[in-house]
Every structure is written in C-alpha cells, then in structure tokens.
Scaffold this active site. Structure first.
Site, PDB file in Angstrom:
ATOM      1  CE  LYS A 154      -4.361  -1.604   2.005  1.00 55.60           C
ATOM      2  NZ  LYS A 154      -4.106  -3.033   1.938  1.00 55.60           N
ATOM      3  CD  GLU A 238      -4.866   6.336   3.838  1.00 58.14           C
ATOM      4  OE1 GLU A 238      -6.115   6.326   3.971  1.00 58.14           O
ATOM      5  OE2 GLU A 238      -4.296   5.863   2.850  1.00 58.14           O
ATOM      6  CG  HIS A 273     -14.026  -3.994   8.336  1.00 59.58           C
ATOM      7  ND1 HIS A 273     -14.334  -2.694   8.677  1.00 59.58           N
ATOM      8  CD2 HIS A 273     -13.616  -4.592   9.487  1.00 59.58           C
ATOM      9  CE1 HIS A 273     -14.099  -2.510   9.967  1.00 59.58           C
ATOM     10  NE2 HIS A 273     -13.674  -3.638  10.473  1.00 59.58           N
ATOM     11  NE  ARG A 330      -8.364  -9.414  -4.911  1.00 62.79           N
ATOM     12  CZ  ARG A 330      -9.564  -8.951  -4.611  1.00 62.79           C
ATOM     13  NH1 ARG A 330     -10.575  -9.162  -5.470  1.00 62.79           N
ATOM     14  NH2 ARG A 330      -9.798  -8.277  -3.508  1.00 62.79           N
TER      15      ARG A 330
END
Length: 548
Positions: A154, A238, A273, A330
C-alpha cells in the site's frame, strides 16, 4: 465486436475475435511484436463460485479446465465442473491447502497446464505465486509479478499514485513502527485518523481513531490484527475521510501498453468491512467527477504498465473530492455488475490478453465502451442476522432461489443438500439484477430476493425495497434525524412513543467498513420511525423524528 456476456453472444463474439485476429496481424504496427500463444488448458487455483465462473468462460472459448481441491472439498461443485481435478495440500488444513504454492505448481506442470487463473482471495494478490508460475513456465492470468508486488504494498502504491498525479489521502509515506509516530501524525493533521495494515486489506488491521484517548488502544489492536492476518504488523496512518462514498473503477490492460476503463462501481454499502451491495454505474455521480476518476485510473495503470484486469479504488468525500485507496490486481467479486452494463466478458478478456492479444484486436477500444442501464449485486451470505451476522454452517435442507428476466446467479454451493463449511467465507450466492434504469434493477432485485427460500442454515438477504425514494431529513427542521452517510441500518434502538435523552443511541448504521451509532441531538419523544433493520439509506435520508 466486443467480448460479450452470455452463451450466444459469447459465441458470436468469439467468431468476431477470430476474424479480427486474422485480419489485424498484418495491420499491427511493426513497433509491436505480437507474442500470441494460444492457451489450451487453464487451472484455477481457487474454489467455489469464482472457479466455476472461470471454467464457464474457458468452456465457451474451447479451453480445457483443471480444478484443484483440498481434502475437505472432495464433494464440492467446482471439482465437478472442471474437465480434470486434482487433490492439493494433503494433510493440510482447508485454507492452507489452497495457499500451498509447491503443490499447485506441481499439479500444473505434471498435467500440461498452460496458464493459471488465481480467482480472488487466496493467492490472487501474492507476487511470489505469480513469480512461481513464471519460473515454472506457466502463464499467470493477471498482472506481472512486479506489478502485483507493487500494488500489494500500500505504501508503494500510494507513492506510484502520487507520481501519476492521482490525489491520495494525507498519510504517512512509509509504515510506522511505533505509537510515537502515530502521535506525531495526529498532532500534525488532527483527528479523526485511521490505521491501515500496510500489507493486506479486507478491513483487518483497520481502526478509526477520533480522539487522543483512543489512540494507544487502537494502535495496539490494529497492529495485532495485521500481524495475525498477514504475518506483518506494519501499519500506515491516514487522515480519515468523513462520510465518504467508496467508488472503484474497472480497468483492463494488455501487453502493448493499451489501457481502458469500463466505468465505475459504487461499493459504499458494507458490513464488517465487507461489501454487501455493489451498483454499476454509481448513482448520482457528477459526470466531471466520473471523468476524473476514470482518467486517474487509466493514468495510474499506465504508470506501471498494467496488464490484464484490475480495479482502482477511491474514496469520494462530501465535497466531491476523490482520493486513491488502493489497486486490487485481480478480478473482483463484483466484476459481474460491470459485465452487465458494458456487455464485456471480463474473464474472456483476461484469457485473451494472457494469450498475447491486444485490446484493439478484441474490439475493446475506449470509444466503444458504453454504459447500458444499471446493475446491482447483492451477496446472499450464510450469516445469522439475529446473532449479529455470525457465520452459520450446516446442510441446506431446502433451497429455492429467485430467478427471472434480468437476474443472474453466480454460486457454487447454492443447492439442496449442499454442506456449508466453517472453513471459508460465508458467501452463498451472488444475485445480480440488471435493468434499463436503477429503479427497474432494484425492483427486479427485490422480487428475486423475496423468492428465496432457505432452511437448514441461516442466511442474510439484503433488502433493496428502501434503496430509493426515501424521504430526506430537512436540516432546518429541528428533530428530524438524517443518515450521516450512505449505508445500511443494522439496529434500531428505540420505539415510537419512547422518550429519549440527548446523546442517547437511536440506531446503528453499517457503511464504509465500519459501524456508526447515531445519537439523539436533543431530548424528547420519538414521534415516527422511517426505517427498520436492514433498510438501505443514502446520505441525509430520514431515520426518525423527535418532538420536544
């Protein structure tokens, strides 16, 4: 002629592809050396509905199929759907069997497999697996190992996005290694902030922190979760975007630098999630914002010479600003809705690109991709809503699905007598409804879900009956409580006529990989409730009214 979805259209598309191929080889520019090599046999290193989905595409293209299965999956449907099937991971736990790269590569080499499709989950975003395929002389149906590695990290993906001019959420440039670094970040940017696992996704290792007192506990929990799930507890931090939409763009690239997008999907409705409902195209999306999202996705893909199918994910805030999250290198679970609105078979495209064909040869040019109507996907899961959506297992004693025009079902275990294993995810069947507009698609979905009958195992059916046409809360009317974000009502904590105090919890919403409690802004009496558990809400949809 585009690669088409569906049996008859697929056959016509294939004939057109062959015709285009024969005519275009000589016309292709000399600067591009074609490396066309037909695929004759494909293994799917996966199980369940995605394995069956790939097998179907292979059969339509005349490609022989190979399944792999764990000892616990001897009777599973994906094994029966392939031309050949082989045991892997003997003596290993169920999930570990599908992660055992040496066994998978051994089966591929011993049985003359030309290419391996990873599906989604398991090894699909493992660069070492993609590299193992290449080293064994077996083609990996996906991006190159180097691109898989870059997109899986990431922090590196953020750096690539920045270099491509794609906006990112303010965050750390590298994984943090101490609580002190998290404190320094919060001092610079303020709260709320969010911890994310640096080397994995799916919501694990993700924690929102809204005030300083919560920082240490959430740092420790996020680190522990990331370590347990991905073998690496590294986190990055973040700035947390309030009330965002989760919009993702489908991209497709070839070996010659061609990249196109197939428009976007809205995946904002989530639980624990995990995405629950996906809609394509995104509703009420400003055309200029759509152009920016798709352009940034294509630019980012070109930056890394992206090949095959992938998804670029963004958050869109309440002001219409978008921020890059990640690239999933993917095929996505929700690729179905994109196929329905564009008439492009993404798995066909993956296979043909892997063979060495260019997107223009396949009729896949950007100016030929058009949005045709709307599509919604709802995931029917073996979860018990009465027990907080805990996974349920057992044998399906009764199963009847909803069907009809404009309804597509993708599944591997949705039939009477099927045994639901505790070892894998809870997805039972994907229900996809398409129509000329969103109300038409929503109505078809509601009818299809209403026809489902399941006994033996508890299931969660997401209702779309309140997805649209819901009254809005008027901001200048005191006592009207509106939804702070798009999402789903998990629980209503009050009843009509009940007296409530200021700050008292009224209901719980689930969205954007988290649950949020809506508290009363005043004391009074609940006059009217407009929602129930499982209601779907847009931002500012009216939840209830309170009179003082």
């Amino acid at each position: 002629m585009l690669l088409q979805v569906g049996g008859k259209r697929s056959a016509l598309g294939l004939l057109a592809i062959r015709r285009v191929w024969s005519m275009s080889r000589s016309a292709h520019t000399a600067s591009q050396t074609l490396e066309y090599k037909p695929i004759k046999k494909v293994m799917v290193a996966n199980r369940g509905e995605i394995a069956i989905r790939v097998f179907r595409a292979c059969t339509e293209l005349g490609i022989r199929t190979v399944a792999v299965y764990s000892e616990q999956d001897t009777g599973q449907m994906h094994r029966q759907k392939a031309d050949e099937a082989y045991l892997i991971g003997k003596g290993l736990p169920p999930v570990a069997a599908y992660l055992h790269i040496p066994d998978i590569i051994k089966v591929a080499k011993e049985n003359d497999v030309d290419a391996i499709h990873p599906g989604y989950g398991f090894l699909s975003e493992r660069a070492d697996f993609a590299q193992a395929c290449v080293d064994a002389g077996v083609r990996f149906i996906g991006p190159t190992p180097d691109v898989v590695r870059k997109m899986g990290d990431k922090v590196e993906a953020r750096a690539i996005a920045t270099s491509a001019g794609v906006p990112v959420v303010p965050g750390t440039d590298a994984p943090i290694s101490s609580l002190q670094e998290a404190q320094e970040f919060s001092n610079s940017y303020g709260f709320p902030i969010i911890f994310k696992a640096a080397y994995g996704g799916g919501g694990r290792g993700m924690r929102v922190v809204r005030e300083y007192e919560e920082l240490e506990e959430n740092y420790q929990r996020a680190c522990s979760e990331a370590l347990a799930a991905f073998g690496n507890g590294a986190l990055f931090v973040e700035k947390f975007i309030e009330k965002p939409r989760h919009i993702e763009v489908q991209i497709l690239g070839d070996k010659y630098g061609n990249v196109i997008h197939l428009y976007e999907r809205d995946c904002s409705i989530q639980r624990r999630h995990q995405k629950v409902v996906e809609i394509a195209p995104a509703t009420q999306l400003d055309p200029h914002l759509r152009d920016r999202l798709t352009a940034d996705s294509v630019n980012l893909a070109r930056q890394v010479s992206y090949e095959n199918a992938g998804t670029v994910e963004f958050l869109v805030d309440k002001h219409g600003k978008h921020y890059f999250i990640e690239v999933n290198s993917r095929l996505q679970v929700e690729h179905t809705v994109t196929e329905e609105i564009t008439d492009v078979d993404l798995v066909h495209a993956q296979l043909r690109v892997c063979e060495g064909r260019s997107l223009p040869e396949l009729g896949l040019k950007q100016d030929k991709i058009r949005i045709n109507g709307y599509a919604i996907q709802c995931r029917v899961t073996t979860e018990d809503p009465a027990r907080g959506f805990q996974p349920d297992t057992g044998r399906l004693e009764v199963f009847r699905s909803g069907e009809g025009m404009g309804i597509r079902l993708d599944s591997a275990s949705a039939f009477q007598g099927a045994v639901i294993s505790p070892h894998y995810d809870s997805l039972l069947v994907k229900v996809i409804a398409s129509g000329k507009d969103l109300p038409a698609a929503s109505a078809k979905m509601s009818r299809a879900l209403a026809e489902f009958r399941v006994r033996g195992v508890k299931v969660s059916l997401f209702s779309t009956t309140e997805m649209h046409f819901h009254p809005k809360a008027l901001k200048d009317v005191r006592g009207q409580i509106g939804a702070p974000m798009p999402g789903k009502v998990v629980e209503v904590k009050v009843k009509q006529g009940q007296k409530v105090e200021k700050g008292q919890p009224l209901c719980v919403l689930s969205a954007m990989k988290m649950e949020m409690v809506v508290n009363s802004p005043l004391s009074g009496t609940v006059a009217k409730i407009y929602v129930t558990a499982d209601s779907t809400l847009e931002g500012d949809d009216l939840i209830l009214e309170i009179t003082e």
